[in-house]
Design an enzyme around this catalytic site. Sequence first.
Site, short mmCIF file in Angstrom:
data_model
loop_
_atom_site.label_atom_id
_atom_site.label_comp_id
_atom_site.label_asym_id
_atom_site.label_seq_id
_atom_site.Cartn_x
_atom_site.Cartn_y
_atom_site.Cartn_z
N SER A 12 1.07 -1.16 0.02
CA SER A 12 0.01 -0.02 -0.07
C SER A 12 0.88 1.36 0.05
O SER A 12 2.17 1.23 0.12
CB SER A 12 -0.88 -0.25 1.10
OG SER A 12 -0.09 0.04 2.47
N LEU A 14 1.68 3.43 -2.42
CA LEU A 14 2.59 3.59 -3.48
C LEU A 14 2.32 5.07 -4.19
O LEU A 14 2.92 4.96 -5.16
CB LEU A 14 2.19 2.36 -4.56
CG LEU A 14 2.68 0.91 -4.10
CD1 LEU A 14 2.28 0.01 -5.33
CD2 LEU A 14 4.17 0.85 -3.90
N GLN A 189 5.20 -10.13 -10.21
CA GLN A 189 4.62 -11.36 -10.76
C GLN A 189 3.43 -11.96 -10.04
O GLN A 189 2.48 -12.13 -10.47
CB GLN A 189 5.82 -12.41 -11.21
CG GLN A 189 6.70 -11.80 -11.97
CD GLN A 189 7.95 -12.96 -12.19
OE1 GLN A 189 7.80 -14.04 -12.11
NE2 GLN A 189 9.29 -12.36 -12.37
N LYS A 220 11.42 -8.97 -18.31
CA LYS A 220 10.94 -10.04 -17.43
C LYS A 220 9.32 -9.89 -17.06
O LYS A 220 8.72 -10.42 -17.20
CB LYS A 220 11.74 -9.95 -16.35
CG LYS A 220 12.54 -11.16 -15.95
CD LYS A 220 12.92 -10.94 -14.54
CE LYS A 220 14.21 -12.18 -14.32
NZ LYS A 220 14.94 -11.58 -13.03
N GLY A 352 -9.24 19.92 13.64
CA GLY A 352 -8.98 18.90 14.53
C GLY A 352 -10.44 18.55 15.55
O GLY A 352 -11.19 19.32 15.38
N CYS A 379 -10.71 26.40 11.32
CA CYS A 379 -11.79 25.41 12.05
C CYS A 379 -11.27 25.29 13.37
O CYS A 379 -11.62 26.15 14.01
CB CYS A 379 -11.85 24.14 11.31
SG CYS A 379 -13.59 23.42 11.35
N GLY A 381 -8.76 25.63 14.69
CA GLY A 381 -7.71 26.39 15.06
C GLY A 381 -8.32 27.99 15.27
O GLY A 381 -7.93 28.70 16.12
N GLN A 383 -11.54 28.20 16.27
CA GLN A 383 -12.10 28.05 17.70
C GLN A 383 -11.21 28.42 18.91
O GLN A 383 -11.62 28.89 19.75
CB GLN A 383 -12.95 26.70 17.81
CG GLN A 383 -14.06 26.64 16.59
CD GLN A 383 -14.67 25.20 16.57
OE1 GLN A 383 -14.28 24.26 17.34
NE2 GLN A 383 -15.64 25.05 15.81
N HIS A 513 -12.72 25.40 5.59
CA HIS A 513 -11.24 24.79 5.33
C HIS A 513 -10.74 25.10 3.98
O HIS A 513 -11.18 24.52 2.79
CB HIS A 513 -11.50 23.12 5.27
CG HIS A 513 -11.74 22.70 6.59
ND1 HIS A 513 -10.65 22.20 7.52
CD2 HIS A 513 -12.61 22.21 7.57
CE1 HIS A 513 -11.02 21.66 8.52
NE2 HIS A 513 -12.32 21.93 8.61
N GLU A 515 -8.02 25.01 2.51
CA GLU A 515 -7.02 24.27 1.71
C GLU A 515 -7.83 23.24 0.84
O GLU A 515 -6.99 22.72 0.14
CB GLU A 515 -6.38 23.40 3.16
CG GLU A 515 -7.02 22.45 3.79
CD GLU A 515 -7.81 22.66 4.96
OE1 GLU A 515 -8.19 23.98 5.05
OE2 GLU A 515 -8.04 21.95 5.78
#
Length: 536
Positions: A12, A14, A189, A220, A352, A379, A381, A383, A513, A515
Amino acid sequence: MHYVFITGGVASSLGKGIASAAIATLLKSRNFKVRIRKLDPYLNVDPGTMSPYQHGEVYVTDDGAETDLDLGHYERFTNQSAKKSDSISSGKIYSNVLNKERKGDYLGATIQVIPHVTNEIKDFINSDLNKEDIVIYEIGGTVGDIESLPFLEAIRQIRNDRNTSSALIHMTYIPYLSSAGELKTKPTQHSVKELLNAGIQPDIIMCRSERPIDKDSISKISLFCNVKQDSVIPALNAKSIYEVPSLYSKYGLDEILLKHLKYNPKNYSLNLNPWKKLLNKIDSQKFTVIIGVVGKYTNLKDSYKSLNEALIHGGIQNSTKVEIKWINAEKLNSKNVKDLLKNCNGILVPGGFGLRGIGGKIEAIKYSRLNNIPFFGICLGMQLAVIEIARNLLKIKSANSSEFKSTSKSVVGLMTEWVKGNKIEKRNINSDKGGTMRLGSYKAKLKKNTKIYSIYKKNEIFERHRHRYEVNTKYIKRFNDKGFIFSGMSPDGILPEVLESKNHPWFIGVQFHPELKSRPLSPHPLFVSFIKSCLK
Ligand code: GLN
């Protein structure tokens, strides 16, 4: 309509999400109408109630879905907003099937994984499409997980249907064994065998590797996995994730994929100019700023994926490299705050939930307020900034949020009612936790002649939300008297959306938010302005 399915094998993490987003970018840059969606094998109905340590950040769409962070990559790369219907989990599939069973939709039948669950998955894959040329489906998890079997079976059936055109890309990992001095293809493989067990032959194999992949290894993989040599594509590490589309294109991924879908690539020329310009900008950055991010989930960078990217975007716009100093809020206190934050050019307290680490975040806010260091609260942050100011400036010593403590002085309290479209949403302390927050895009009105107005340059904005608590408007006047104004409010004037200081160079808290809406090719104005102020 063509389908592209993307599965993962060997390990996982990747970067399959970024790879899928990069593939969508390449197709979009050849002028195809592209859509990208995610199928997640876990049994939660959505990731909304999972800890970021389990699953990374929870990404929120405009229409209020709590989704996998990969949808954030999709939006940032394709510059297209995702929808609720762009992601689904096994949990949601099973819950749909069970609801139908209770309603009597399958009267008489024994409900089974095949065909009932697989049909539900196929329905999802074929649903809500809008004349796209190519729809990409990323399958979460790793081939071989028990939970992903029904998804593979549904894909097998779709690919078996003569009327659908599809390609399957399998992403694997090629480890390097230093003792042997060799790249090893055996895990690849084996993972292709797992796919074959499910009746699926991949068309393209993408090989993640930390080292360049030699011709022998490619041959291969081609031989043992029954994939043509030109369809074995190296996926090597990039300097910046935004370089990934051009890197893949260099190895011919987009051309080969189009050929598998029976398009002639020559008829669809590739224009990666905006991305090339972006990479040039990244390469020619002149300045550096250090941003201290004080949060609770700092050990796993994926917890703050969009935030990390938005800060980088804000930096690119200012020719500035942003270095993030991740600070564990639980380890920050009044004694070490100065030491931990003294070389930060700006301080950010992200969103958070819950009590842990609150004290450290409040200390960091106080430090930036008193030392005129740019502060950005998002958010939770925001409050906490309200709590800090209430305690230390308004002298309401027991000021708190009812999320952490029940007190008569809750400057932040549970939101019990709000307007969504033309409906009123109601909640109380006993409401379910899953999918019940104020979620998705809501309008906010900005006051003229404020810092926030000068940043957005408009009086109405739409931003994405994910919160259960709100600032208590009872205290607004007392904040105003101390030079802190709520310069953005919900249109009905009930929910504070933006807090800013009149006397500090850059002290802004937002209930939403931002971001989530920042994109490399169109950075969010709040992050651009924040980084600019940190440069001063
Ligand atoms: N826990 C706070 C709330 O529910 C903040 C949420 C957040 O930061 N996304 O309102």
